[in-house]
Design a protein around this motif. Structure first.
Motif, PDB file in Angstrom:
ATOM      1  N   LEU A 300       0.827  -1.205   0.000  1.00  0.00           N
ATOM      2  CA  LEU A 300       0.000   0.000   0.000  1.00  0.00           C
ATOM      3  C   LEU A 300       0.862   1.256   0.000  1.00  0.00           C
ATOM      4  O   LEU A 300       0.559   2.234  -0.707  1.00  0.00           O
ATOM      5  N   ALA A 301       1.964   1.237   0.768  1.00  0.00           N
ATOM      6  CA  ALA A 301       2.874   2.388   0.798  1.00  0.00           C
ATOM      7  C   ALA A 301       3.579   2.569  -0.541  1.00  0.00           C
ATOM      8  O   ALA A 301       3.771   3.703  -1.007  1.00  0.00           O
ATOM      9  N   ALA A 302       3.971   1.464  -1.192  1.00  0.00           N
ATOM     10  CA  ALA A 302       4.627   1.564  -2.503  1.00  0.00           C
ATOM     11  C   ALA A 302       3.660   2.070  -3.565  1.00  0.00           C
ATOM     12  O   ALA A 302       4.070   2.738  -4.516  1.00  0.00           O
ATOM     13  N   LEU A 303       2.366   1.771  -3.404  1.00  0.00           N
ATOM     14  CA  LEU A 303       1.384   2.182  -4.411  1.00  0.00           C
ATOM     15  C   LEU A 303       0.978   3.642  -4.272  1.00  0.00           C
ATOM     16  O   LEU A 303       1.046   4.404  -5.237  1.00  0.00           O
ATOM     17  N   ILE A 304       0.580   4.041  -3.075  1.00  0.00           N
ATOM     18  CA  ILE A 304      -0.063   5.350  -2.914  1.00  0.00           C
ATOM     19  C   ILE A 304       0.732   6.300  -2.030  1.00  0.00           C
ATOM     20  O   ILE A 304       0.376   7.464  -1.887  1.00  0.00           O
ATOM     21  N   GLY A 305       1.808   5.826  -1.400  1.00  0.00           N
ATOM     22  CA  GLY A 305       2.606   6.678  -0.533  1.00  0.00           C
ATOM     23  C   GLY A 305       2.367   6.369   0.937  1.00  0.00           C
ATOM     24  O   GLY A 305       1.313   5.841   1.311  1.00  0.00           O
ATOM     25  N   ASP A 306       3.349   6.725   1.750  1.00  0.00           N
ATOM     26  CA  ASP A 306       3.274   6.401   3.179  1.00  0.00           C
ATOM     27  C   ASP A 306       2.198   7.199   3.901  1.00  0.00           C
ATOM     28  O   ASP A 306       1.426   6.641   4.687  1.00  0.00           O
TER      29      ASP A 306
END
Length: 524
Positions: A300-306
């Motif tokens: 999820l962090a790699a997709l949309i950001g932390d």
């Protein structure tokens, strides 16, 4: 008239009660509510049919966990089938089972075809059963039920807390809340520093726009009257621009601000220092959040950001709740007020909520923002489910999902056909399998090398042992040779001594004659 049975899940076991003679307490909810407190009336209507005690505390916890999740265990099924009338196929049953959990009732009906109901009337009857439960079970001693309730409550709560600790998403929720609070506080405090120090140096506000840099510069300058060319290197190091540093020095020489006393300057400087410390702590907290997100929800962090991913988890309540949300819910997560306002006024519903802060929606054109928001919500739902239910943590799926969103943006702008999701997921799975195989091969190779090293070490040890044995044998042989030589020498010496002694005894008389002959020759 159909019979009514009540299933009560207590902390000590399952209780099955039969309800009859409802005329005595009334059939509406208000009449039941008023008659529950009277045990003499309530006891004539509700009677205990069967009771199944729990075998242990672990069994009680498992049974209550199943009830809370709406699942029927094998023990509960056998208990109901044993004590309730049998349901004949093709015929309508002449009884119903009342319970507090509708989900559990639906599962019981699907598995056993026992009709279940849960309404206010049944809940009031169960409230009366709960109030007088210790009177129905005669074997219970005073205080046993309270102890069982307390122990089960502690174990149930402990199990839930352990589950949350293992997921560790609570730390992300608290960190993102604290980050938002710190951003507001730092902004308001920095504005207070600007307003306070502007009485002394008003021209600095136009030169330095950043709040954090303004606090650092005001802390470094202190008194503007002491500004000189010697301060330019220090200001250049803070601002990163020599021209701005010179501009600050020149503005300080011609400043229109009023002078401040040492006490006032000290308070301004101490407050600026506090703002700087808060800003530094905010940076450390952001790094902590990034590290946590890489552990909890890497895809999820790699997709949309932390930050956006952490806000989604925080708004949903947990990563598990976010994974359970459909993509249509995730798309408008955070825009609930706008959604209900649109439903109330029959206007247009919102297209996006928290995912609006993602860079993808900002890059899309106005007509494609809703499309890309729907597509991005779909990929975020996939990524959150992978992070929640996958065994190993990896960013491979999130990176590929991000590539898919990039391809969809290109498709909307240039018309380039994107890849299918099935092909992309197969590619990721194949790559992960190859990496696993390579890792296994590397492990096997290292094991083989270690075995070879051990074998070589054992061979060397054996060779060393053989050499030691050979050297010891040689030493023993040499010792034996030395001993034999010494023995031979000793025996030869003994023989020589014996031979000398025999020769001396034989030649005693002859010696005298020889001497006489010598004398005669001397006289001649």
């Amino acid at each position: 008239m159909t019979l009514l049975y009540l299933l009560y899940e207590s902390s000590s076991g399952f209780g099955l009660f039969e309800v009859h003679g409802l005329d005595e307490i009334g059939q509406n909810t208000e009449a039941v509510r008023s008659s529950v407190s009277d045990l003499s009336r309530f006891g004539r209507v509700v009677q205990l049919t069967a009771f199944h005690p729990f075998g242990s505390a672990v069994d009680a916890l498992n049974q209550i966990n199943a009830v809370s999740e709406g699942l029927m265990t094998e023990e509960l099924r056998s208990f109901l089938e044993l004590n309730l009338p049998k349901v004949k196929e093709g015929k309508k049953p002449k009884f119903s089972l009342g319970m507090a959990e509708p989900k559990l009732g639906s599962h019981i009906f699907e598995a056993t075809k026992i009709p279940c109901q849960s309404n206010e009337f049944v809940l009031e009857l169960l409230r009366g059963v709960r109030q007088h439960f210790d009177r129905f079970i005669k074997d219970l001693k005073p205080g046993d039920l309270e102890k069982a309730q307390l122990g089960l409550a502690h174990s149930y709560s402990r199990a839930k807390v352990k589950f949350n600790v293992n997921r560790v998403d609570n730390m992300v929720i608290q960190a993102i809340f604290l980050l938002d609070t710190l951003d507001k506080d730092i902004n308001s405090f920095a504005m207070r520093v600007r307003e306070w120090y502007s009485w002394h140096f008003p021209e600095l506000v136009k030169i330095v726009n950043d709040n954090y840099l303004y606090a650092r510069v005001s802390k470094a300058i202190e008194d503007k009257s002491k500004l000189s060319e010697d301060h330019i290197p220090m200001l250049t190091e803070i601002l990163g621009d020599e021209d701005k540093a010179k501009e600050v020095v020149e503005a300080g020489k011609a400043s229109m601000g009023q002078d401040l006393s040492e006490v006032d300057l000290f308070n301004v400087q101490s407050f600026a220092k506090r703002v700087m410390d808060l800003a530094d702590y905010r940076k450390k907290l952001y790094d902590y959040l990034v590290a946590k997100m890489s552990d909890i929800a890497p895809n999820l962090a790699a997709l949309i950001g932390d930050m956006v991913g952490a806000r989604l988890i925080s708004h949903a309540g947990s990563l598990t709740n976010l994974a359970k949300c459909p993509s249509s819910t995730l798309q408008i997560l955070g825009a609930e007020k706008a959604l209900f306002r649109a439903l109330k006024t029959r206007g247009n519903t919102p297209k996006y909520g928290l995912i609006f802060h993602s860079s993808f929606i900002g890059r899309a054109s106005a007509k494609n923002k809703g499309r890309i928001a729907r597509f991005l919500a779909n990929k975020c739902s996939i990524a959150s489910r992978i992070d929640c239910f996958a065994d190993g943590a990896t960013t491979a799926f999130g990176e590929k999902l991000r590539e898919q969103v990039e391809e969809r943006l290109e498709f909307y702008d240039k018309g380039v056909a994107p890849r299918k999701n099935v092909d992309v997921m197969k590619e990721v799975i194949d790559n992960l399998q190859k990496k696993d195989e390579e890792g296994k091969e590397a492990v096997e190779a290292s094991v083989k090398k270690s075995k070879k090293k051990k074998a070589k070490g054992e061979e060397e040890e054996e060779e060393v042992a053989m050499d030691v044995d050979k050297s010891e044998k040689k030493k023993k042989k040499e010792k034996r040779k030395m001993e034999t030589e010494e023995e031979t020498e000793k025996s030869e010496k003994k023989k020589k001594k014996k031979s000398k002694a025999g020769v001396d005894e034989e030649t005693d008389d002859g010696g005298h004659s020889k001497k006489k002959k010598k004398k005669k020759s001397n006289d001649e």
